[in-house]
Design a protein around this motif. Structure first.
Motif, short mmCIF file in Angstrom:
data_model
loop_
_atom_site.label_atom_id
_atom_site.label_comp_id
_atom_site.label_asym_id
_atom_site.label_seq_id
_atom_site.Cartn_x
_atom_site.Cartn_y
_atom_site.Cartn_z
N THR A 41 0.83 -1.21 0.00
CA THR A 41 0.00 0.00 0.00
C THR A 41 0.86 1.26 0.00
O THR A 41 0.55 2.25 -0.66
N ILE A 62 1.95 1.83 -3.64
CA ILE A 62 0.99 2.46 -4.57
C ILE A 62 0.69 3.89 -4.13
O ILE A 62 0.38 4.74 -4.96
N SER A 63 0.81 4.18 -2.82
CA SER A 63 0.61 5.57 -2.38
C SER A 63 1.68 6.47 -2.97
O SER A 63 1.39 7.61 -3.38
N ILE A 70 0.60 10.28 -3.58
CA ILE A 70 -0.05 10.62 -2.32
C ILE A 70 0.97 10.68 -1.19
O ILE A 70 0.91 11.54 -0.32
N LEU A 71 1.91 9.77 -1.22
CA LEU A 71 3.01 9.78 -0.26
C LEU A 71 4.29 10.18 -1.01
O LEU A 71 4.39 9.99 -2.22
N PHE A 91 -11.03 2.08 -3.90
CA PHE A 91 -10.62 1.77 -2.54
C PHE A 91 -11.31 0.53 -2.01
O PHE A 91 -12.40 0.17 -2.46
N GLN A 92 -10.66 -0.03 -1.01
CA GLN A 92 -11.20 -1.24 -0.37
C GLN A 92 -12.61 -0.98 0.19
O GLN A 92 -13.50 -1.78 0.03
N VAL A 106 -5.56 3.10 -9.81
CA VAL A 106 -4.96 2.47 -8.64
C VAL A 106 -6.07 1.85 -7.80
O VAL A 106 -7.00 2.54 -7.40
N ASP A 143 -6.95 -0.42 -4.42
CA ASP A 143 -6.44 -0.96 -3.16
C ASP A 143 -7.42 -2.02 -2.65
O ASP A 143 -8.53 -1.67 -2.22
#
Lengths: 247, 374
Positions: free
Chosen positions: A57, A60-61, A66-67, A101-102, A176, A178
């Motif tokens: 995770t 992919i962030s 995002i990160l 998203f999950q 993307v 998750d």
């Protein structure tokens, strides 16, 4: 079924070079990514798999801007996003990346069409036009009769379809996902993956799926296996499938 | 996205109601305290309103209706000689001790009006006739605080400064801040009741000719006589300031208002902040998708502003309705002027803005990576 023959027909969409990432300080410092080098091509469905806590995770962030990595480079469609400022990254994500998203992350108090339209509204598109476009996309994912309904009235699979429509409405080059099936039963999860597989047929689009659900590995073109913050293996899967996309 | 922000706000009715109710109570408390303050202040000037005179002339050392320096009767003539004065009449305000035939004793205020015109005598006679005030020893009593004399009636007698006076009428007047009963009589009888006073005139009530504005005439009277002339509302505010400065009302009510402000701010900020916290995942999703910070901040501001406007509307509306339901002359001093609604609106905007800023700081600090956490 699995092979190690790399697919080179499409250009590289995502490239990471020497990515490192840690969280915490001092004795609590946790090094979660170690020197990650990875290339993902357009027109492909890429799975990042591995046990919980292996860093998938986080990876992919960073890929999605995002990160921020401590060191290393991330290039998306030729843009070195590690060099972009925060506001530039946000604009880049807005124009190029779709997220699934999950937990779906739909806004409970707005209609399904409005949820789908959010990326367009963020881009500044007029509300009416955005909603019209969202309705068309909801029809394509089989929810044409739910446009004015609310997420709370949908099943998990239907909510994930709304989330997929939201992720695709701005025609992103990178999608993307998750754990897109972990909140769904097996049958619904398979339906969602089949839908995503169609999405990934677009030769200008790259789909990245983070999962530890081995029931859905068969849908992957490339399996990136991670362990303890490192890439353990990269396996190519050769399928024969149509190349045109309906999205 | 602002439409989406509003739908997020209105969509969860329970949370929205919590927000609005918090704001409404804060506004109600603020407006209620402010209305009591205004009501009390207005009562300090009730005697001024009741005369109906547009211009008040007083000795330069006078600071209010209740703190006057008496003047000679000749000052009335000087004022009358000023060009543009339609009429100028004396008004006296003196304190005395009254004793009823039933034995009740206490301080009273004596207001003496012009013998010929009776200007300064309030309307609202409930018993008796105005012209009877010209009878020897006649007084008209303002109802309300005269109960301490056993609810006197027309025909009752009192002893005032060793002289007997007879009640010839009863007036329904506005509630006054002063606790003392009021007896109205004429200037001639004031001079009889207070023979030692060489300066029997407390105020000179003036009306301007139609050819001159009150403001211009006020300047002219002040310049030509050396006395101080005030417009009705200027004299009202002067009197309010006197009571405010000498009774501690502003400090005592001000502390209440301050407490309400703090409570209102805390309630508003806490509820808005909690609302934002509950929407953290949604805002995080928007951030991941690529929303700009200024748009996100705008969404929070829109939500906050809408809650503030609705809360203020309901709160001030309820308090204003309560004010309208409050009967005139009741014990509850309650007046809600439009300016107070404006002031509370500004205050509500202030603490909604503060709450919004706190929420915006929180929202802008949301790590969009939270969207990848299950």
């Amino acid at each position: 079924m699995m092979t190690t023959i790399p697919t080179t027909a499409h250009p590289i969409a995502v490239s990471t070079n020497g990515l490192n990432k840690s969280f915490g300080d001092g004795e609590n410092r946790l090094h979660v990514l170690h020197d990650i080098n990875l290339n993902l091509r357009s027109g492909s469905m890429n799975y990042i798999v591995g046990p919980s806590g292996c860093g998938k995770t986080t990876l992919i962030s960073i890929m999605a801007g995002i990160l921020t990595a401590e060191s290393g480079e991330t290039t998306l469609f030729g843009t070195p996003i590690h060099k972009l400022k925060s506001s530039q990254k946000a604009k880049f994500r807005r124009d190029n990346i779709g997220f699934i998203f999950q937990q779906f992350n739909l806004v409970a108090t707005i209609t399904n069409a409005e949820n789908v339209a959010v990326p367009l509204l963020i881009q500044g598109k007029p509300h009416g036009k955005a909603i019209e476009q969202a309705k068309l996309l909801l029809e394509q994912v089989g929810l044409g009769d739910k446009v004015n309904g609310f997420p709370r009235d949908l099943s998990g699979g239907q909510q994930q379809r709304v989330a997929i429509a939201r992720a695709l409405i701005n025609n992103p080059r990178l999608v993307v996902c998750d754990e897109p099936t972990s909140a769904l039963d097996g049958k619904t999860g398979a339906q969602i993956l089949e839908l995503l597989t169609v999405v990934a047929r677009d030769p200008n689009r790259c789909v990245v799926v983070v999962t530890h659900d081995n029931r859905i590995y068969k849908y992957a073109d490339q399996l990136v296996e991670m362990e303890d913050g490192r890439i353990k293996s990269i396996q190519q899967v050769d399928h024969s499938r149509p190349t045109d996309s309906q999205f | 996205m602002y439409q989406i922000a509003l739908k997020m706000l209105f969509g969860d009715k329970a949370k929205f109601l919590t927000l609005v109710v918090g704001l409404t109570f804060s506004v109600m408390l603020l407006t209620q305290q402010g209305s009591i303050f205004c009501g009390l202040m207005l009562r300090t000037a009730s005697n001024i309103f009741e005369t109906g005179a547009p211009i008040w002339v007083v000795d330069p050392k006078a600071t209010s209706f209740n703190d006057v320096v008496d003047m000679k009767l000749s000052e009335v003539l000087r004022v009358r000689s000023v060009e543009g004065v339609k009429w100028a009449v004396p008004l006296a305000l003196h304190a005395a001790t009254a004793q009823s035939d039933k034995g009740d004793t206490g301080a009273v205020q004596i207001i003496g009006v012009d013998d010929q015109t009776l200007i300064g005598l309030p309307t609202g006679m409930t018993k008796g006739r105005y012209e009877d005030i010209n009878q020897p020893g006649a007084v008209i009593i303002a109802k309300g605080r005269s109960e301490r004399y056993g609810s006197p009636q027309v025909g009752d007698f009192f002893e005032l400064n060793d002289q007997r006076v007879k009640v010839v009428g009863m007036l329904e007047t506005q509630k006054s801040f002063s606790p003392f009963p009021i007896m109205y009589t004429t200037m001639n009888k004031v001079q009889q009741l207070f023979p030692e006073k060489k300066r029997p005139v407390s105020f000179i009530l003036v009306k301007n000719e139609s050819t001159i504005s009150p403001e211009k005439l006020i300047e002219r009277i002040t310049a030509q006589t050396g006395l101080h002339a005030y417009g009705l509302w200027d004299f009202v505010f002067l009197t309010m300031q006197f009571w405010a400065a000498n009774t501690g009302i502003p400090i005592n009510l001000g502390i209440n208002v301050l407490m309400v402000l703090i409570i209102g701010t805390v309630i508003s900020a806490q509820t808005l902040y909690a609302f934002m916290l509950e929407n953290t995942r949604q805002f995080g999703t928007f951030k991941a998708i690529g929303i700009e910070n200024k748009t996100l901040a705008g969404m929070v501001l829109v939500q906050s502003a809408v809650v503030g406007i609705i809360g203020h509307g309901i709160g001030s509306g309820l308090i204003s309705t309560l004010g309208l339901l409050n009967p005139p002359n009741s014990q509850l001093a309650f007046y809600t002027p439009p300016q107070l609604i404006g002031i509370t609106f500004v205050l509500v905007c202030g603490f909604c803005l503060l709450a919004a800023v706190l929420s915006i700081i929180k929202v802008l600090r949301i790590d969009p990576a939270i969207v990848f956490r299950g």
